[in-house]
Design an enzyme around this catalytic site. Structure first.
Site, PDB file in Angstrom:
ATOM      1  N   GLY A 194       0.812  -1.211   0.000  1.00  0.00           N
ATOM      2  CA  GLY A 194       0.000   0.000   0.000  1.00  0.00           C
ATOM      3  C   GLY A 194       0.847   1.263   0.000  1.00  0.00           C
ATOM      4  N   ASP A 195       1.912   1.256   0.798  1.00  0.00           N
ATOM      5  CA  ASP A 195       2.833   2.397   0.809  1.00  0.00           C
ATOM      6  C   ASP A 195       3.469   2.576  -0.566  1.00  0.00           C
ATOM      7  OD1 ASP A 195       2.300   2.524   3.535  1.00  0.00           O
ATOM      8  OD2 ASP A 195       4.120   1.438   4.092  1.00  0.00           O
ATOM      9  N   ALA A 196       3.832   1.455  -1.181  1.00  0.00           N
ATOM     10  CA  ALA A 196       4.463   1.507  -2.500  1.00  0.00           C
ATOM     11  C   ALA A 196       3.508   2.079  -3.538  1.00  0.00           C
ATOM     12  CB  ALA A 196       4.923   0.110  -2.914  1.00  0.00           C
TER      13      ALA A 196
END
EC number: 2.7.1.20
Length: 346
Positions: A294-296
């Site tokens: 998700g961060d990516a």
């Protein structure tokens, strides 16, 4: 210098290792769980370093995202602020961030260790044990020092994770940056971060969301907010549409809301329009670890958006691309510079 993107949040040095089951049993850890360290778990971090082959990752959700954005941006485009101690862990985190091209401007405090997260890998399973420590000590006073506020003033885009608002310094800093962004018509992005944030910090979250031009979250975070807001729906598209219409400080920009759903379609709402964007699924045999995907995604989206790309479908495709690179690797990491291939057209 002027940066395309400034990220702020709670930095954690991820200490990753493939461990034996006996270590899991010693501490009573259960596969695929996560926890905040208590006094009992304090020896774990040095034990990993002493007894296992470890990899260091400049972690914390917003730092992961800012590193991901740098993957698509020209060199020296990103900078990150957070709080660390003057110790070996901070040195390792700064080095790991630098290897991904991320400039760091850490506040340094004494008396507490740098925040760490033990990432214990057993086969395809993961266990996360976070020791927040110095990461929660960031202060508005330090942010407003001329040498730091000048970075805020020169930055073109901002990204803050909602974990930052769980402590007073992060909350005050989020409001200050959001106000600056609104007054200067600069895009201010916030991530909902976790379902519990909306439950525990609703008032703070709403205060900072008032400045948010872009809102990221996943389906669980979207539904958690819908519940506390009393919207009476679990439909992610409907929640995104309601988010897009919430009042905001900067009326010159319509709010963009982006909700991911793992390998299912990504939902985007802006104005009165809601669209769904399919994910090009990665073959199961290629998936190593979904931690940090998700961060990516947020990093990929912002990596294109911060270059002036207004086509949101292209930004979503860039997010899917960076996430696909991440899940083929262990932890929230990206291919090192020497192994990077040509970036595709989005």
């Amino acid at each position: 210098m002027s940066y395309a993107l400034l990220g702020l949040e709670n930095p954690l040095l991820d200490i990753q290792a493939i461990v034996k089951q006996e270590l899991m049993d010693k501490y009573g850890f259960v596969n695929n769980g996560a926890m905040l360290a208590t006094e009992k778990e304090q020896p774990l971090y040095q034990e990993l370093i002493d007894n296992y082959e470890v990899a260091y990752v400049a972690g914390g959700a917003a730092q992961n995202t800012t590193r991901g954005a740098q993957y698509l941006l020209p060199p020296n485009s990103t900078v990150y602020m957070g709080c660390v101690s003057n110790d070996h862990y901070a040195d390792q985190m700064k080095k790991a961030a630098s290897e991904d091209g991320l400039e760091t401007k850490y506040q340094i405090v004494d008396g507490l260790p740098t925040g760490t997260c033990a990432v214990l890998i057993t086969g395809h399973d993961r266990f996360l044990c976070a020791n927040l420590s110095a990461s929660e000590k960031f202060s508005l006073e330090v942010l407003q020092k001329p040498e730091n506020w000048s970075i805020v003033e020169s930055a073109k885009n901002f990204y803050i994770g909602a974990f930052f608002i769980s402590h007073d310094g992060g909350y005050a800093s989020s409001l200050a940056v959001g106000k600056h962004a609104a007054e200067n018509n600069k895009p201010f992005t916030m991530n909902l971060s976790a379902p519990w944030v909306a439950l525990a910090f609703r008032d703070r979250l709403d205060a900072v969301l008032h400045y948010a031009d872009i809102v990221f979250g996943n389906e669980d975070e979207a539904r958690s907010y819908s519940k506390v807001a009393g919207w009476g729906t679990d439909d992610v598209k409907e929640i995104a549409a309601k988010f897009a219409q919430l009042p905001k400080a900067n009326t010159q920009r319509p709010r963009i809301v982006v909700f991911t759903q793992g390998s299912d379609e990504t939902v985007v709402a802006t104005g009165d329009k809601v669209t769904a964007h399919p994910v090009d699924k990665v073959d199961a045999s290629e998936i190593v670890d979904t931690n940090g995907a998700g961060d990516a995604f947020c990093g990929g989206f912002l990596g294109l958006y911060c270059q002036g790309v207004e086509d949101l479908s292209k930004c979503v495709n860039a997010g899917h691309y960076i996430a696909s690179l991440c899940i083929r690797r262990t932890g929230p990491t990206y291919p090192p510079k020497a192994e990077r291939t040509a970036i595709p057209e989005f």
